[in-house]
Write a protein that holds these residues in place. Structure first.
Motif, PDB file in Angstrom:
ATOM      1  N   ILE A  30     -27.178 -37.331  25.238  1.00 30.01           N
ATOM      2  CA  ILE A  30     -26.431 -37.707  25.246  1.00 30.01           C
ATOM      3  C   ILE A  30     -25.531 -36.605  25.378  1.00 30.01           C
ATOM      4  O   ILE A  30     -24.299 -35.652  26.191  1.00 30.01           O
ATOM      5  N   TYR A  31     -25.066 -36.366  23.775  1.00 33.64           N
ATOM      6  CA  TYR A  31     -24.090 -35.899  23.460  1.00 33.64           C
ATOM      7  C   TYR A  31     -24.193 -34.378  23.420  1.00 33.64           C
ATOM      8  O   TYR A  31     -22.958 -33.459  24.549  1.00 33.64           O
ATOM      9  N   SER A  32     -25.236 -33.560  23.424  1.00 33.47           N
ATOM     10  CA  SER A  32     -25.566 -32.621  24.158  1.00 33.47           C
ATOM     11  C   SER A  32     -25.456 -32.514  25.287  1.00 33.47           C
ATOM     12  O   SER A  32     -24.923 -30.558  25.674  1.00 33.47           O
ATOM     13  N   GLN A  33     -25.416 -33.210  26.567  1.00 30.43           N
ATOM     14  CA  GLN A  33     -25.279 -32.994  27.985  1.00 30.43           C
ATOM     15  C   GLN A  33     -24.239 -32.667  27.869  1.00 30.43           C
ATOM     16  O   GLN A  33     -23.539 -31.742  29.043  1.00 30.43           O
ATOM     17  N   TYR A  34     -23.275 -33.351  27.390  1.00 31.42           N
ATOM     18  CA  TYR A  34     -21.934 -33.933  27.528  1.00 31.42           C
ATOM     19  C   TYR A  34     -21.364 -32.134  26.799  1.00 31.42           C
ATOM     20  O   TYR A  34     -20.376 -31.428  28.000  1.00 31.42           O
ATOM     21  N   LEU A  35     -21.576 -32.017  26.153  1.00 30.51           N
ATOM     22  CA  LEU A  35     -21.009 -31.340  25.748  1.00 30.51           C
ATOM     23  C   LEU A  35     -21.316 -29.481  26.814  1.00 30.51           C
ATOM     24  O   LEU A  35     -20.583 -27.958  26.603  1.00 30.51           O
ATOM     25  N   CYS A  36     -22.547 -29.348  27.704  1.00 31.70           N
ATOM     26  CA  CYS A  36     -22.961 -28.155  28.488  1.00 31.70           C
ATOM     27  C   CYS A  36     -22.396 -28.213  29.469  1.00 31.70           C
ATOM     28  O   CYS A  36     -22.143 -27.087  30.731  1.00 31.70           O
ATOM     29  N   GLN A  37     -21.457 -29.275  29.821  1.00 29.16           N
ATOM     30  CA  GLN A  37     -20.772 -29.319  30.999  1.00 29.16           C
ATOM     31  C   GLN A  37     -20.338 -28.317  31.133  1.00 29.16           C
ATOM     32  O   GLN A  37     -19.093 -27.970  32.119  1.00 29.16           O
ATOM     33  N   GLU A  38     -19.721 -27.698  30.043  1.00 28.93           N
ATOM     34  CA  GLU A  38     -18.473 -26.560  30.394  1.00 28.93           C
ATOM     35  C   GLU A  38     -19.515 -24.973  30.363  1.00 28.93           C
ATOM     36  O   GLU A  38     -18.617 -24.554  31.117  1.00 28.93           O
ATOM     37  N   PHE A  39     -20.617 -24.946  30.800  1.00 33.08           N
ATOM     38  CA  PHE A  39     -21.382 -23.771  31.105  1.00 33.08           C
ATOM     39  C   PHE A  39     -21.993 -23.895  32.609  1.00 33.08           C
ATOM     40  O   PHE A  39     -21.585 -24.846  32.882  1.00 33.08           O
TER      41      PHE A  39
END
Length: 269
Positions: free
Chosen positions: A143-152
């Protein structure tokens, strides 16, 4: 086109998080190693091959009923999924879909523990706690990894709807074969039987096969390197576990077990 460029044609770039990078590597190595050890007969303590009552554990080691142990596996991850909706609201559709399918996955597991599976015996408390913690950390990291990838920017190829379809096939097939397994033994019976129905005529662990399909679906919804590394590692783990299960059935039932039944993948493995 370079291999890395082709790879990220389908995936988000890795987020600039040392924690997520480390977890991607550690999870893959741990799951692959666990699959290898299970294939070689070192089975998990909640598998059918393990008898907690006759194990070499010290008397002071605490045991709990198998049903309670299985609830300890899945409840923390389910609660993490629910909490994510409250803590990280109004995210993009892909993030919402990922959290939803992860929450549904563990909710379905809890319902199966409560209403479908039949249990006997005990498991070690420390093993149940370790496994439950591992599931929770992996869920939180995804979930955290997906959250961080929203900037890409989104990957060039959008796989999230393919992933939803695969997840639904996986969770449905997994539940169906769990249901068949639960009906093998009538009330009061304790003896193991050779499973029948569904894909049991082709593989001894179709529930694992559909679990793999489900996690590949989750990875396609996410399209993060961590999610795919987790699906890759889980596949190897379940290959090892299914191989050990097939070996166990062969040793227990001998000629009554059809030799053409594979472990996980029909006609292949």
């Amino acid at each position: 086109m370079a291999i890395s460029s082709f790879f990220f044609f389908f995936l988000f770039p890795p987020p600039s998080s040392l924690f997520v990078t480390a977890m991607s590597i550690l999870n893959s190595v741990a799951l692959i190693t666990a699959g290898y050890t299970e294939m070689n007969g070192k089975n998990k303590q909640y598998a059918k091959f393990f008898d907690a009552a006759n194990s070499s554990r010290k008397p002071k080691d605490h045991k709990l009923a198998s049903r309670n142990g299985m609830l300890l596996f899945y409840t923390p991850s389910f609660l993490l999924g629910l909490a994510s909706f409250a803590i990280l609201p109004l995210q993009d559709p892909r993030f919402f879909m990922l959290v939803l399918v992860l929450t549904l996955h563990f909710f379905k597991r809890i319902l199966e523990v409560l209403f479908v599976h039949k249990f006997s015996g005990f498991m070690m408390l420390n093993a149940a706690t370790t496994i439950g913690s591992s599931y929770a950390v992996s869920t939180a990291t995804m979930i955290y990894s997906q959250y961080l990838c929203q900037e890409f920017a989104e990957p060039s190829v959008d796989l999230k709807y393919v992933g939803v379809g695969m997840f639904l096939v996986g969770i449905s097939g997994n539940f169906y074969h769990h249901y068949l397994l639960s009906n093998l033994r009538k009330k009061g019976e304790r003896e193991y039987k050779i499973p029948k129905g569904g894909l049991f005529a082709l593989v001894i662990c179709p529930h694992y096969l559909f679990e793999v399909i489900g996690f590949i679906g989750v990875a396609c919804i996410s399209q993060t390197p961590y999610a795919f590394s987790f699906a890759f590692g889980t596949t190897f783990l379940l290959m090892g576990r299914s191989h050990a299960t097939r070996k166990w059935y062969l040793s227990k039932f001998g000629e009554d077990f059809h030799k053409d039944i594979k472990a996980l993948i029909p006609y292949l493995f």
